[in-house]
Design an enzyme around this catalytic site. Structure first.
Site, short mmCIF file in Angstrom:
data_model
loop_
_atom_site.label_atom_id
_atom_site.label_comp_id
_atom_site.label_asym_id
_atom_site.label_seq_id
_atom_site.Cartn_x
_atom_site.Cartn_y
_atom_site.Cartn_z
CD GLU A 62 0.78 10.82 -9.67
OE1 GLU A 62 0.70 9.62 -9.35
OE2 GLU A 62 0.10 11.31 -10.59
CG ASP A 72 0.22 8.37 -5.58
OD1 ASP A 72 0.11 8.66 -6.78
OD2 ASP A 72 -0.59 8.76 -4.71
N GLY A 97 -6.75 11.86 -7.69
CA GLY A 97 -7.26 12.09 -6.35
C GLY A 97 -7.63 13.55 -6.16
N GLY A 115 -4.83 8.92 -9.40
CA GLY A 115 -5.73 8.03 -8.66
C GLY A 115 -6.64 7.22 -9.55
#
Length: 209
Positions: free
Chosen positions: A138, A146, A67, A115
């Site tokens: 991350e 995530d 992301g 992402g």
């Protein structure tokens, strides 16, 4: 028409094509890209001419490196109301892809992290090359894994998912295939021909086999 030139959409043969088109940023996902992909997938779901969807990249280095965290960092805590919708719509897209009724095939010819994992691993098929490099980086900055990480990482064998979640370790083609991140493996030089064959096919199974 696409709402942003950072992601392009095309219909070819029996396939819908999602083409990530932000090579200078290694296809880092923006809020606009996530919203545009979700809307296009909704359109293709009810289009009988589209039998399956391919997701690929215009970058020679990356499928998607994650992301666009730089923009989130620049927003800072003062603009949290601006940043939160990005994560909300990204996660909605990931969930939608996981339950999508038509086959999603991601061609992972390069870096796939964060992402980028979220818009590939939840689909029916993930095809990787010797250039594939998977990671959930991350976690190295204290963020949780995530984009559905708690859903797919526990499914990886022998606690490799836990290892990736704790360390952000990078996996290459062979490890990605063994752990189930990839469902198929090909040479990078064969990716273009595979994409063409998948577009022409009404059923992707014989092509991938």
């Amino acid at each position: 028409m696409s709402e942003t030139t950072d992601v392009l959409f095309e219909e070819k043969g029996h396939a819908g094509l999602i083409i990530l088109n932000r090579p200078k940023a290694l296809n880092a996902l923006t809020h606009e890209m996530c919203v545009a992909m979700h809307r296009q997938l909704e359109r293709w779901l009810i289009d009988d001419a589209v039998h399956h969807v391919l997701i690929k990249s215009n970058s020679e280095k990356a499928f998607c490196a994650g992301g666009d965290i730089r923009q989130v960092a620049e927003n800072g805590p003062e603009k949290i109301d601006v940043s939160l919708p990005f994560f909300a719509d990204e996660y909605r897209l990931n969930t939608y892809m996981e339950s999508y009724a038509k086959p999603l095939i991601a061609l992972l010819d390069g870096i796939v992290m964060g992402g980028g994992v979220g818009i590939s691993v939840h689909g029916a098929y993930r095809v990787g090359s010797e250039k594939t490099m998977f990671a959930m980086p991350e976690t190295a900055i204290g963020f949780f894994p995530d984009v559905g990480g708690s859903h797919f990482l526990p499914k990886m064998p022998q606690n490799t998912g836990m290892y990736c979640a704790m360390t952000g370790e990078r996996l290459r083609q062979a490890d990605c295939y063994w752990t189930g991140i990839l469902t198929h493996a090909v040479k990078s030089e064969d990716m273009a021909a595979l994409a063409e064959a998948l577009c022409e096919a009404q059923d992707v199974e014989p092509v991938l086999a």
